[in-house]
Design a protein around this motif. Structure first.
Motif, short mmCIF file in Angstrom:
data_model
loop_
_atom_site.label_atom_id
_atom_site.label_comp_id
_atom_site.label_asym_id
_atom_site.label_seq_id
_atom_site.Cartn_x
_atom_site.Cartn_y
_atom_site.Cartn_z
N SER A 121 7.96 4.56 -10.07
CA SER A 121 6.46 3.48 -9.67
C SER A 121 6.93 2.16 -9.77
O SER A 121 7.81 1.64 -10.27
CB SER A 121 5.57 3.77 -10.94
OG SER A 121 6.08 3.39 -12.22
N ASP A 122 6.17 1.44 -9.21
CA ASP A 122 6.42 0.02 -9.18
C ASP A 122 6.37 -0.53 -10.37
O ASP A 122 7.06 -1.70 -10.81
CB ASP A 122 5.27 -0.71 -8.16
CG ASP A 122 3.54 -0.29 -8.69
OD1 ASP A 122 3.53 0.53 -9.73
OD2 ASP A 122 2.61 -0.73 -8.37
N THR A 158 6.52 -0.24 -1.66
CA THR A 158 5.42 0.80 -2.21
C THR A 158 4.24 0.61 -1.61
O THR A 158 3.46 -0.49 -1.43
CB THR A 158 5.28 0.64 -3.74
OG1 THR A 158 4.53 -0.81 -3.92
CG2 THR A 158 6.47 0.36 -4.41
N ASN A 160 0.26 0.89 -1.21
CA ASN A 160 -0.52 0.26 -2.12
C ASN A 160 -1.40 1.63 -2.67
O ASN A 160 -2.20 1.82 -3.76
CB ASN A 160 -1.64 -0.62 -1.57
CG ASN A 160 -0.91 -2.01 -1.35
OD1 ASN A 160 0.14 -2.13 -1.82
ND2 ASN A 160 -1.39 -2.77 -0.48
N LYS A 163 1.63 3.66 -4.90
CA LYS A 163 2.18 2.78 -6.11
C LYS A 163 3.48 3.48 -6.35
O LYS A 163 4.06 3.17 -7.57
CB LYS A 163 1.08 2.65 -7.33
CG LYS A 163 0.16 1.82 -6.96
CD LYS A 163 0.67 0.42 -6.75
CE LYS A 163 -0.81 -0.61 -6.38
NZ LYS A 163 -0.25 -2.03 -6.31
#
Length: 417
Positions: A121-122, A158, A160, A163
């Protein structure tokens, strides 16, 4: 999956540099309490280690000194090649890797689409690497940019909506910006030109080289590798063009024929012969007029009509245009691009239309030849000396270890639409 992802992000982070307007000021990214697991942390650390080497995992090629020719030699032809900005992107889908390379064939971007990225994940990225140097919002995705060293950026992309990481880019900005550095001066002389005509030609040569440097779809020459291309304008006819086709075939060499649409209709059998022998059949407009003196729709008509005339004969529409007289400006380049064409001019003019002697034709090439040269000749009915010069020219180039290739090979662009 990679093909879809690649097509959707081609404009997103292809050629962004820290100076582009769509960059936004870095902001603090709020993290959730979720800890980064050991796999994620180790995996991200590994990504950074590879980025310091200018590459990604499972890829022996890098953004420091590798070329797309080296990739092709080891991995074969890419599944797709797309043009974006001032560069090109070659996708090797089974390997989950895409290479960005410039006009000189130098790799400036190595991307990975490995499925392991989808687990990150971010938030994990920021927890491991800290706040990014840049945070860019582009086309419904976020690009986290980390400065790896003075040459390399690691970009993490990533979507939006998800994510998690879609892909990463190991990017060399300076190499990307050097895509137009290897542009050659145009060579070739004739003792049959008046001083005023020679001065005018010299001015045009200087101007067109400068113009091409700032146009993504206009080429003067190929990359700095030991390859050259032979090109022939103004055909086809029933005598010289077939003779040139035979000479190329006898020497196992491919040529590039820029045919006029109105002559294609007159000599479709010759066009088919050129194509069937493996040469590229390309466009030289329909009527051989100065395109810069025409309005937009007239320019478009010249391009479209020639392309359709060729397609009716060989079943393919060209994607490469040589403007008559090399007459090119921003309007012509823009319309050509809209119609799916790259404009390919030349870096050596044999001047076989002026000082027609075979010896001068050969000397204009051999005295000036450089890596990546595109050589201009003609194949219309009065070019008997060109036909005589061609076998000698091929022999001399091969003695100097130049590989004679077609423009699709030399420039890494599509020959047909």
């Amino acid at each position: 999956m990679i093909l879809f992802s690649f097509s959707t992000i081609i404009t997103a982070c292809v050629s962004q540099t820290p100076h582009q307007s769509n960059n936004v000021k870095p902001k603090e990214i709020a993290l959730s309490p979720k800890d980064v697991n050991r796999f994620s942390s180790n995996f991200l650390d590994e990504l950074m280690d590879w980025a310091r080497k200018g590459t990604v995992k499972d890829c022996p090629f890098n953004a420091f000194d590798s070329t797309i020719e080296q990739v092709k030699s080891a991995w074969g032809e890419p599944d797709t090649v797309d043009q974006a900005g001032f560069g090109f992107y070659a996708a090797y889908t089974k390997r989950n890797i895409v290479f960005g390379f410039n006009k000189a064939g130098e790799i400036f971007d190595v991307r990975s689409f490995t499925n392991d990225l989808k687990e990150i994940s971010d938030q994990m990225v920021v927890e491991t690497f800290g706040q990014p140097a840049e945070l860019n919002d582009n086309n419904n995705e976020t690009i986290y940019v980390y400065d790896v060293n003075q040459d390399i950026q690691l970009k993490i992309i990533t979507p939006n909506s998800i994510k998690t990481i879609d892909h990463i880019s190991v990017f060399h900005p300076k190499r990307a910006e050097s895509s137009n550095d290897y542009i050659l001066d145009i060579k070739g002389t004739s003792n049959q030109l008046a001083k005023s005509a020679w001065a005018s030609m010299q001015k045009w040569r200087k101007d067109i080289v400068h113009f091409a440097k700032n146009q993504e779809n206009v080429f003067i020459n190929g990359p700095n590798i030991k390859k050259v291309a032979l090109s022939f304008d103004d055909g086809p006819d029933q005598v010289i063009t077939p003779a040139i086709i035979d000479i190329l075939a006898a020497n196992h060499v491919k040529g590039n024929f820029f045919f006029l649409g109105n002559k294609v209709k007159e000599h479709p059998d010759v066009v088919k012969e050129a194509f069937n022998y493996g040469n590229l059949v390309l466009s030289h407009s329909y009527n051989h007029v100065e395109l810069t003196k025409l309005g937009k729709e007239a320019v478009r008509k010249e391009i479209v009509d020639a392309g359709q005339a060729i397609k009716l004969v060989i079943g393919k529409e060209p994607a490469i245009l040589r403007t008559p007289f090399g007459d090119t400006n921003a309007q012509v380049a823009a319309i050509s691009k809209q119609e799916g064409y790259s404009i390919v001019l030349w870096s050596i003019d044999t001047l076989d239309w002026s000082q027609k002697e075979a010896k001068n034709i050969v000397n204009n090439v051999i005295d000036n030849v450089r890596n990546g040269d595109i050589i201009l000749m003609h194949s219309d009915s009065d070019k008997v000396e060109t036909k005589m010069a061609l076998p000698m020219l091929i022999e001399e180039l091969q003695k100097r270890n130049f590989e004679i290739v077609d423009l699709e090979d030399l420039l890494n662009i599509k020959a047909y639409q």
